[in-house]
Write an enzyme that holds these catalytic residues in place. Structure first.
Site, PDB file in Angstrom:
ATOM      1  CD  GLU A  50     -13.160  -7.363 -10.190  1.00  0.00           C
ATOM      2  OE1 GLU A  50     -12.474  -6.763  -9.346  1.00  0.00           O
ATOM      3  OE2 GLU A  50     -14.398  -7.510 -10.083  1.00  0.00           O
ATOM      4  CG  ASP A  62      -9.281  -8.494  -7.062  1.00  0.00           C
ATOM      5  OD1 ASP A  62      -8.422  -8.684  -6.178  1.00  0.00           O
ATOM      6  OD2 ASP A  62     -10.337  -7.879  -6.849  1.00  0.00           O
ATOM      7  CB  CYS A  80     -10.267  -0.234 -14.855  1.00  0.00           C
ATOM      8  SG  CYS A  80     -11.033  -1.623 -13.996  1.00  0.00           S
ATOM      9  CG  HIS A  89      -2.133  -0.844   1.084  1.00  0.00           C
ATOM     10  ND1 HIS A  89      -2.982  -0.768  -0.004  1.00  0.00           N
ATOM     11  CD2 HIS A  89      -2.637  -1.813   1.885  1.00  0.00           C
ATOM     12  CE1 HIS A  89      -3.962  -1.639   0.148  1.00  0.00           C
ATOM     13  NE2 HIS A  89      -3.778  -2.284   1.283  1.00  0.00           N
TER      14      HIS A  89
END
Length: 544
Positions: A434, A458, A505, A193
Site C-alpha cells: 500500500e 492507499d 484488491c 464517499h
C-alpha cells in the site's frame, strides 16, 4: 389550453453510468431558524443539548446498522465517524461553555460551535482533516434539528432523480434506495464517499453538474444519461426514445453476464485470472456467492472491532471467520488483519489525536504494539482455517522486520491453539502493498511473504501525495499516473521472481481501462466489489 414544456439539458462528470428516469426531486437544505436571544434557564438548555446528543447517537446507530445491511461494513464506517464526533470533548465543552457562560440557547450554541469547527478544519493544510469539515456540519445540523424539533429529514415519495448542491454520506444513506433512480449534484467528487456508495449501489450518478437548483424543476420529468454525464429536465420524445433504447441495451448486456456464471476467467490466449470479492462483514457472504466470485480477496476484519465498547474475543472472531471459510466451500478466503486508525476509529482503543492520521498510528503498527490483541485475532484465524482454505494479509507493511515480526506472532498464536487442544489449519501469510516503500522493497518482502495484494487506494494516495476524498485535488488524482504504473509493474515482477502470486484488491481493480494493463503485467488475481465480478470476467474472457 395545452401546456407546452421545453426540454432543458445540463452536464457534469459521470460517477456511475446507466440510464434513469424519474421525477426531479430537489434536495435543498434550508437553514434552521435559530433563536439567538439569551436564555433564562441554562440548565434546561444543557439538558436539551445532552438529550440531543443521545438522540443523535441513537439515530446514527440505526443508520449504521441499516447501511451495514444494505451496503456493507466499510461503508457503514462513514457513519461511525460522525458518532465519534458526538464524543469529541472539545466540541462538547465549547457548546456547554456558550450555554453556561454566555446564556446561549442550545441550538444556537451548537450552530456557532459547528461553524467555528468547520472553518478550523476547512482551513487546515491536511486534506484528510479538511474532509472532516462537512461531517461537522452534518452532525451540527442533526443536533440543531433535534433541539428545535424541526424535522429536516428528506423523504422520497416516488421514483426520483435527486438533485442537490451536494450530498453528505449520511444524506445518501438515509434515502430510500428503492426510490432513488439517480443522483445529480452541483458539487462533489468522483472519488467521494457518496460517489463510491453510488457505484456500489449501481445508481446512475453525476457530480459537478451545471444544473441550477431551480425550484420550478421540482416534480418535473427528468432523465439521466450516466454514459454521457447529461441530465435532462422534461426530455422530449426523441431523447426519451434514445435513452430507452440505451436502457434496453444496458439490460441486455446485464442479462448476457448471467451466461458467464460458472465459467473460468481466462483470456483467449489461455491466461487465467482469479476474480475474487471484497467484503466488509459476514453479512456480505451471500453477495459473494450470488455474484459467482472465485474467492474472497479482501475480507475486512474491522467490522468486529467497530461500534462496540471493548475488543472482540477469540470465540466471536472465530465464529465469523469460520462462517466465511465454510460459505466459500474450499475457495480461498483472504482476511486482512485489523486495519484500524486513520478514518476508522473505535473509542475504546484510546488512540491519540493526530494531525495526519493517514500517516500515523494505524493497522499493523497498532497490532505490533498490542500483541495480546493481535494474537487473539491470529488464534481465531488459525482455528477457522481448519474449516476451509484460508489466507491472511497484513496491512500497511513497509519493512521486512515488520513482516517477520508478524510471522513470529502468527507462529506463537498457532502454537497456543495447538497447546489448547483445538484444531488449526494452514494459512498463507501475505501482505498488502500500500505504500511506495513496500513497492520499492518488494524484492526483499517477497522472500518472506506467501503473496502480495496491492491496495491501490492507499498506494495511489501515498504515491501522488493526494487525498482522494478532496474534491479540490481531483484533477491531480491520476490513477493511471506513470509513477503508479511503474510501481505496479515492479510489485508483480518481484512477486513472480520469488515464486509467489500477486493480486490487486483496491478500487482500481474494477477500472475497465486498467484490466488489460493488469493482465499484461501478469497479475494473478483481481478482487472487486461483488457486483463487478461478472462484468470483469466478461472483459477478461474477451481479451486476447
Amino acid at each position: 389550453m395545452l401546456k407546452f414544456t421545453i426540454m432543458e439539458q445540463f452536464s457534469g462528470k459521470t460517477v456511475f453510468s446507466g440510464i434513469a428516469f424519474g421525477k426531479a426531486t430537489l434536495f435543498i437544505k434550508e437553514e434552521l431558524a435559530m433563536d439567538k436571544s439569551h436564555c433564562t434557564d441554562p440548565d434546561a438548555e444543557l439538558a436539551a443539548f445532552n438529550n440531543a446528543i443521545k438522540v443523535a447517537d441513537d439515530q446514527l446507530a440505526i443508520l449504521f446498522e441499516k447501511t451495514r445491511e444494505e451496503v456493507g461494513e466499510e461503508e457503514a464506517m462513514i457513519v461511525d465517524v460522525q458518532r465519534m464526533m458526538l464524543e469529541d470533548e472539545d466540541f462538547l465543552d465549547a457548546v456547554k461553555n456558550l450555554i453556561q457562560n454566555e446564556s446561549s440557547r442550545a441550538a444556537y450554541a451548537v450552530d456557532r460551535v459547528g461553524k467555528q469547527f468547520y472553518n478550523q478544519f476547512a482551513a487546515l493544510d491536511d486534506p484528510y482533516m479538511q474532509a472532516r469539515a462537512p461531517d461537522i456540519t452534518d452532525v451540527s445540523r442533526r443536533l440543531g434539528s433535534i433541539i428545535t424539533g424541526i424535522n429536516t429529514a428528506f423523504v422520497l415519495t416516488e421514483p426520483s432523480v435527486v438533485i442537490a448542491e451536494d450530498l453528505t454520506p449520511s444524506d445518501t444513506l438515509s434515502l430510500d434506495k428503492k426510490l432513488i433512480r439517480a443522483f445529480v449534484t452541483l458539487k462533489g467528487s468522483t472519488n467521494s464517499h457518496t460517489a463510491i456508495l453510488a457505484r456500489i449501489l449501481k445508481i446512475p450518478s453525476i457530480v459537478q453538474a451545471d444544473i441550477p437548483l431551480n425550484k420550478e424543476f421540482d416534480g418535473k420529468n427528468a432523465a439521466v444519461d450516466g454514459h454521457t454525464g447529461i441530465v435532462y429536465i422534461e426530455p422530449d420524445e426523441v431523447i426519451n426514445k434514445k435513452l430507452k433504447q440505451q436502457e434496453e441495451s444496458d439490460k441486455a448486456k446485464e442479462k448476457s453476464l448471467e451466461a458467464l456464471r460458472g465459467l473460468p476467467t481466462i483470456t483467449k490466449s489461455g491466461k487465467t485470472i482469479e476474480i475474487a470479492a471484497n467484503i466488509g462483514s459476514v453479512e456480505d457472504l451471500q453477495a459473494v456467492i450470488d455474484n459467482d466470485a472465485e474467492g474472497i480477496g479482501l475480507f475486512r476484519s474491522e467490522f468486529l472491532y467497530m461500534s462496540r465498547n471493548d475488543y472482540p474475543g477469540e470465540e466471536e472472531q472465530f465464529s465469523a471467520y469460520k462462517a466465511a471459510a465454510e460459505a466459500l466451500k474450499g475457495k480461498r478466503v483472504i482476511i486482512r488483519t485489523l486495519d484500524i486508525g486513520a478514518d476508522k476509529q473505535a473509542a475504546y482503543f484510546g488512540l491519540p489525536g493526530e494531525e495526519n492520521p493517514a500517516l500515523g498510528y494505524r493497522a499493523v503498527r497498532i497490532c505490533l504494539d498490542r500483541t495480546d490483541m493481535f494474537k487473539t485475532q491470529l488464534r481465531a484465524l488459525y482455528r477457522a482455517a481448519a474449516f476451509g482454505k484460508m489466507a491472511v494479509m497484513f496491512p500497511m507493511i513497509t519493512s521486512v522486520w515488520e513482516l517477520k515480526r508478524c510471522k513470529e506472532l502468527a507462529a506463537e498464536a498457532r502454537a497456543e491453539v495447538k497447546k489448547s487442544g483445538k484444531s488449526t489449519g494452514d494459512i498463507e501469510l501475505g501482505i498488502m502493498i500500500e505504500t511506495p516503500a513496500a513497492a520499492l522493497c518488494a524484492d526483499d518482502l517477497a522472500k518472506e511473504a506467501a503473496f502480495f495484494s496491492v491496495g491501490t487506494n492507499d498506494l495511489t494516495q501515498y504515491t501522488l501525495a493526494i487525498d482522494r476524498q478532496n474534491a479540490d485535488l481531483e484533477k491531480y488524482l491520476d490513477t493511471h499516473h506513470p509513477a503508479l504504473i511503474k510501481l505496479l509493474e515492479m510489485i508483480v515482477e518481484s512477486a513472480h521472481k520469488a515464486g509467489i502470486w500477486a493480486g490487486i484488491c483496491g478500487e482500481l481493480a474494477s477500472d475497465p481501462e486498467m484490466t488489460a494493463a493488469f493482465v499484461k503485467m501478469g497479475y494473478d488475481e483481481l478482487s472487486v466489489s461483488p457486483t463487478f465480478i461478472l462484468s470483469l470476467r466478461k472483459r477478461i474472457r474477451e481479451m486476447e
